[in-house]
Write a protein that holds these residues in place. Structure first.
Motif, PDB file in Angstrom:
ATOM      1  N   SER A   1     -27.864  43.795  83.862  1.00 26.15           N
ATOM      2  CA  SER A   1     -28.409  45.119  83.814  1.00 26.15           C
ATOM      3  C   SER A   1     -29.877  44.848  84.961  1.00 26.15           C
ATOM      4  CB  SER A   1     -29.506  45.383  82.453  1.00 26.15           C
ATOM      5  OG  SER A   1     -30.206  44.055  82.205  1.00 26.15           O
ATOM      6  N   MET A   2     -30.558  45.966  85.181  1.00 26.65           N
ATOM      7  CA  MET A   2     -31.376  45.790  86.350  1.00 26.65           C
ATOM      8  C   MET A   2     -32.464  44.800  86.115  1.00 26.65           C
ATOM      9  SD  MET A   2     -30.365  47.854  88.751  1.00 26.65           S
ATOM     10  CE  MET A   2     -28.625  47.325  88.423  1.00 26.65           C
ATOM     11  N   GLU A   3     -32.994  44.475  84.753  1.00 31.80           N
ATOM     12  CA  GLU A   3     -33.799  43.644  84.580  1.00 31.80           C
ATOM     13  C   GLU A   3     -33.187  42.133  84.320  1.00 31.80           C
ATOM     14  OE1 GLU A   3     -33.110  45.810  82.529  1.00 31.80           O
ATOM     15  OE2 GLU A   3     -34.490  47.420  82.962  1.00 31.80           O
ATOM     16  N   GLY A   4     -31.960  42.200  83.931  1.00 30.65           N
ATOM     17  CA  GLY A   4     -31.205  40.679  83.962  1.00 30.65           C
ATOM     18  C   GLY A   4     -31.323  40.396  82.377  1.00 30.65           C
ATOM     19  N   THR A   5     -31.815  41.242  81.331  1.00 32.92           N
ATOM     20  CA  THR A   5     -31.811  40.815  80.167  1.00 32.92           C
ATOM     21  C   THR A   5     -30.657  41.173  79.291  1.00 32.92           C
ATOM     22  OG1 THR A   5     -32.753  43.167  79.452  1.00 32.92           O
ATOM     23  CG2 THR A   5     -34.437  41.528  79.984  1.00 32.92           C
ATOM     24  N   ARG A   6     -29.505  42.028  80.039  1.00 32.06           N
ATOM     25  CA  ARG A   6     -28.434  42.275  79.259  1.00 32.06           C
ATOM     26  C   ARG A   6     -27.328  41.758  80.067  1.00 32.06           C
ATOM     27  NH1 ARG A   6     -27.927  47.434  78.963  1.00 32.06           N
ATOM     28  NH2 ARG A   6     -29.741  47.963  80.102  1.00 32.06           N
ATOM     29  N   LEU A   7     -26.264  41.444  79.691  1.00 30.39           N
ATOM     30  CA  LEU A   7     -25.015  41.230  80.358  1.00 30.39           C
ATOM     31  C   LEU A   7     -24.009  42.175  79.981  1.00 30.39           C
ATOM     32  CD1 LEU A   7     -23.298  39.496  82.631  1.00 30.39           C
ATOM     33  CD2 LEU A   7     -22.868  37.773  80.710  1.00 30.39           C
ATOM     34  N   LEU A   8     -23.217  42.818  80.582  1.00 27.07           N
ATOM     35  CA  LEU A   8     -21.907  43.572  80.219  1.00 27.07           C
ATOM     36  C   LEU A   8     -20.860  42.923  80.604  1.00 27.07           C
ATOM     37  CD1 LEU A   8     -23.510  47.235  81.083  1.00 27.07           C
ATOM     38  CD2 LEU A   8     -23.513  46.006  78.950  1.00 27.07           C
ATOM     39  N   SER A   9     -19.976  43.107  79.769  1.00 31.67           N
ATOM     40  CA  SER A   9     -18.288  42.242  80.117  1.00 31.67           C
ATOM     41  C   SER A   9     -17.274  43.293  79.511  1.00 31.67           C
ATOM     42  CB  SER A   9     -18.389  40.968  79.466  1.00 31.67           C
ATOM     43  OG  SER A   9     -18.360  40.829  78.015  1.00 31.67           O
ATOM     44  N   GLY A  10     -16.187  43.479  80.275  1.00 31.54           N
ATOM     45  CA  GLY A  10     -15.205  44.144  79.851  1.00 31.54           C
ATOM     46  C   GLY A  10     -13.841  43.480  80.286  1.00 31.54           C
TER      47      GLY A  10
END
Length: 802
Positions: free
Chosen positions: A227-236
């Motif tokens: 995410s833009m803040e780096g608090t979340r990571l998305l994976s697929g």
């Protein structure tokens, strides 16, 4: 939403899913797009044609084109680097070896510039775009390939390499599949083939680095995004589930399941409010920041195998073919989006290799599009499971509803089917014919349901079964008027009366089985065309029951145009596809296009145009009412364009003139109404209204009014062009206009000489002659005649200065 699609860059509206711009200009596949860090209203795009283009995507206009020369496989930009971009190119002299290079973008006044100044950043990188990522504030770049990870620090010019064990241990696979960098911290996230995610830290040191592991995916992780803040990571990955990891913890994660197909790429919006996922079925899913589904943009689905062929829906003129497993997709050619998907099999598809599942293999529409026939089968070694379904289109629900389900319509695979597609016939005489490898063809007709408790008034049942010498039935088609049915049995074509089902005659052209058959149309309806698998194209005359002509041609696709006499034949020879267009009454083709494409063309379809084309090259006259589409073995959908390559690649900046077909705005309607009223008043008052044609047709005025302000030249440059476009040229002035202008400044002196009286008499004689010719002219008073004589003696040469 910006998206690379083939040779184009598409701009979608996130709110409406509409395509706002289709930006074309590249000569090959677009491999990367990036926003210009210095101007977020501009976009860079790279292509295999070796060029980088700078676009104003708000108006769909190309600004600059930088020619690099090498094939560009990926594109990256950095905010702290103003005049350079990073691309992946093949390494010269080595096969399947790629390198990351920095390209200095030349500054110049022209639109086409050379960009030959390259500097190598990393060697031995992967060509995939998600195998390279840039770290916090562009301080370092990360590249992954196989089991190797390398980090290059720009300021220190330091390169660190890290490797994982290549041997699979405990079912694990350490090969890297993707990489992403934290936007504010020195943290690298890598995805792996076994479904694990590793978070790398302290990688400034070669031996003191550390990493932690996150694991949920059971198969390869296909992409990662912070995410833009780096608090979340998305994976697929292949599970079609978007996973959101919080604070790099395996205990805190959220899921968005059932996205339809494996996730290939993940992208975040600049404000962090939206993210989108790109799927293997050619679909973009837009997702809110709270992990809720928002919208979906579905393009043409690439099916594993298009068994149904290319079929045109008569109602929507959409292409219909296999879509998702067990589904039928309706694809709109105008909007390049899927209209809807119809679930035919109505069973949950299980993604497991080697599992035998039901699939859609045949589809046919009635002439009006009110009935749809589908065949589904499940591959079995001994006894295939077959099911024939008839669907009726309901106007109330605007969808197809299942009417009849027929289990085991044939004892073996169904090879072809068709409706008696005659518009004049009523629904009660509508019939369907199917052919099968069980050596018979069957005729299915509608019958009224006698059960009073039945939910529907009609259903379908078998009306006739035909065969010929116990040969396998391979193809079938009806004549244009529906009176004859042609069925091919291996090497023989049989003709049947569609009312009595009597066998009328047979045709044969050995050696080889019949591969395709079709009837001629309109003035060529007395001919039957057939192609054999031994490379012969034959034309039989139905009136004389004899062979009219034959040609030695390996035809793999035979497609008649439903709106004309033309038939398209696609051949496959020497690893290239060629197109031949002909009329059955003339053995010589009217159009030949050799080496149409390197791929093998498997299917073709004529799609009727909304309006026939009125202009175009003479050689494309056969395409005026319909457009021809092809599907290759690599599942690329292509069409034959009547425009030249230069016209199709003309940038939007050279097409600034507004087309008259564009919808008018409320302001232009109001202005036009006011102008019409003013014009009518002038006519009523008897005034001569002088229309300046240049005011309406001047390209300079149009370009000034319709070019975006931020790309216009200076006002001092445009002003002379604008003023000149408003001036009326001397040769356009008529004598009446000049007389009216001079009358405004008439000289009030009088001259009563005899010579002038003679002139007056001559003018009166001339006037009488004009009255005899039918023109009405009022007599002038003496004072008016004197003023007119004075005006005729004036010198008007001073007007030429204007």
């Amino acid at each position: 939403l910006l998206c690379a699609a083939g040779d184009f860059v598409k701009v979608y509206s996130v709110a409406t899913e509409e395509t706002l711009w289709l930006m074309g200009g590249h000569g090959d596949l677009v491999t990367g797009i990036q926003l210009n860090p210095q101007n977020h209203m501009q976009l860079y795009s790279s292509s295999l044609d070796g060029s980088i283009k700078l676009w104003d995507f708000m108006d769909g206009i190309p600004i600059k084109t930088f020619t690099v020369g090498s094939k560009l496989l990926a594109l990256y930009t950095l905010a702290n680097v103003e005049d350079s971009v990073f691309v992946v190119i093949p390494k010269k002299g080595e096969r399947d070896t790629f390198q990351l290079v920095s390209v200095k973008l030349t500054k110049g006044a022209g639109q086409d510039l050379e960009a030959k100044e390259l500097s190598v950043v990393l060697e031995g990188v992967d060509a995939s775009p998600n195998h390279i990522a840039f770290g916090r504030e562009g301080e370092y770049v990360v590249s992954v390939k196989e089991v190797n990870l390398q980090v290059y620090f720009f300021r220190r010019k330091l390169l660190n390499r890290f490797s994982l064990h290549g041997v699979k241990t405990k079912g694990g696979d350490n090969r890297f599949s993707c990489v992403a960098c934290h936007p504010t911290e020195d943290c690298i996230a890598t995805g792996h083939a076994d479904g694990k995610i590793r978070l790398w830290r302290n990688f400034h040191h070669r031996k003191e680095y550390t990493y932690s592991t996150l694991h949920w995916h059971h198969d390869i992780v296909m992409d990662l995004a912070f995410s833009m803040e780096g608090t979340r990571l998305l994976s697929g990955g292949v599970e079609a589930v978007l996973v959101q990891w919080h604070n790099e913890s395996s205990c805190q994660k959220d899921f968005l399941p059932r996205l339809g197909s494996p996730i290939e790429y993940i992208s975040m919006s600049s404000d962090g409010a939206l993210c989108c996922t790109l799927h293997t079925d050619n679909r973009i899913t837009i997702i809110n920041s709270n992990l809720r589904f928002s919208r979906s943009i579905q393009g043409l689905i690439k099916s594993r195998d298009v068994k149904t062929g290319l079929v045109v829906d008569p109602r929507t003129k959409a292409l219909v073919m296999n879509g998702e497993p067990g589904h039928l997709q309706f694809y709109c050619l105008q909007s390049d989006q899927q209209l809807f998907s119809l679930d035919i099999v109505q069973r949950q598809y299980i993604h497991e290799a080697g599992l035998k599942q039901s699939d859609l293999v045949k589809v046919a529409f009635s002439a009006q599009g009110t009935w749809l026939a589908t065949v589904e089968e499940r591959e079995e070694v001994t006894d295939p499971e077959l099911e024939l379904k008839l669907w009726f289109y309901e106007e109330e629900t605007q969808s197809f509803k299942l009417n009849t389900r027929i289990n085991t319509p044939h004892d073996n695979h169904i090879t072809d089917m068709c409706f008696r597609d005659t518009d004049e016939l009523e629904d009660d005489s509508l019939i369907l014919v199917t052919t099968g490898r069980d050596c018979v063809f069957k005729v299915w007709a509608m019958v009224e349901d006698s059960d009073p408790e039945a939910q529907q008034s009609v259903s379908w049942s078998c009306d006739f079964v035909g065969s010929y010498h116990n040969y396998q039935a391979t193809n079938c088609c009806f004549s244009e008027d529906g009176s004859l049915l042609a069925v091919s049995f291996e090497e023989t074509v049989t003709l049947w009366d569609s009312v009595t089902w009597d066998l009328k005659c047979t045709f044969c052209h050995p050696p080889g089985n019949i591969r395709n058959i079709c009837f001629g149309r309109l003035t060529c309806s007395k001919y039957l065309i057939g192609a054999t698998d031994y490379g012969f194209l034959c034309c039989w005359n139905l009136l004389t029951c004899a062979l009219e002509w034959s040609a030695h041609l390996n035809v793999v696709v035979l497609q008649p145009d439903p709106l004309s006499e033309h038939i398209a034949a696609v051949s496959w020879l020497s690893k290239e596809s060629s197109l031949f267009v002909f009329k059955p009454n003339e053995p010589r083709p009217i159009y030949i296009q050799r080496n149409l494409c390197k791929e093998k063309i498997l299917l073709a379809a004529f799609v009727p145009r909304d309006e026939p084309e009125t202009s175009g090259p003479e050689k494309y006259l056969w395409l005026r009412r319909s457009q021809l589409f092809f599907l290759t073995d690599t599942q690329e959908l292509m069409t034959l364009s009547t425009k030249s390559l230069e016209e199709r690649l003309t940038p939007s900046s050279k097409q600034l003139a507004v087309e008259e077909s564009l919808p008018v705005t409320p302001f232009s309607l109001l202005l036009g109404k006011h102008r019409r009223q003013q014009s009518q008043e002038d006519i009523d008052l008897g005034k001569l209204v002088v229309h300046n044609k240049h005011e309406q047709a001047s390209p300079a005025v149009r370009e000034l009014l319709h070019t975006p302000a931020h790309v216009l030249p200076s006002a001092s440059f445009l002003c002379p062009i604008f003023i000149n476009s408003l001036l009326i040229s001397k040769e356009n002035k008529s004598a009446e206009e000049v007389a009216d202008e001079v009358e405004m400044e008439s000289i009030k002196t009088e001259d009563d000489s005899d010579e002038e009286k003679d002139v007056t008499e001559m003018e009166q004689e001339d006037t009488s002659h004009m009255e005899l010719l039918g023109e009405i002219t009022c007599k002038l008073s003496k004072s008016q005649e004197k003023e007119l004589r004075k005006i005729r003696k004036m010198d008007y040469s001073w007007i030429s200065a204007f």
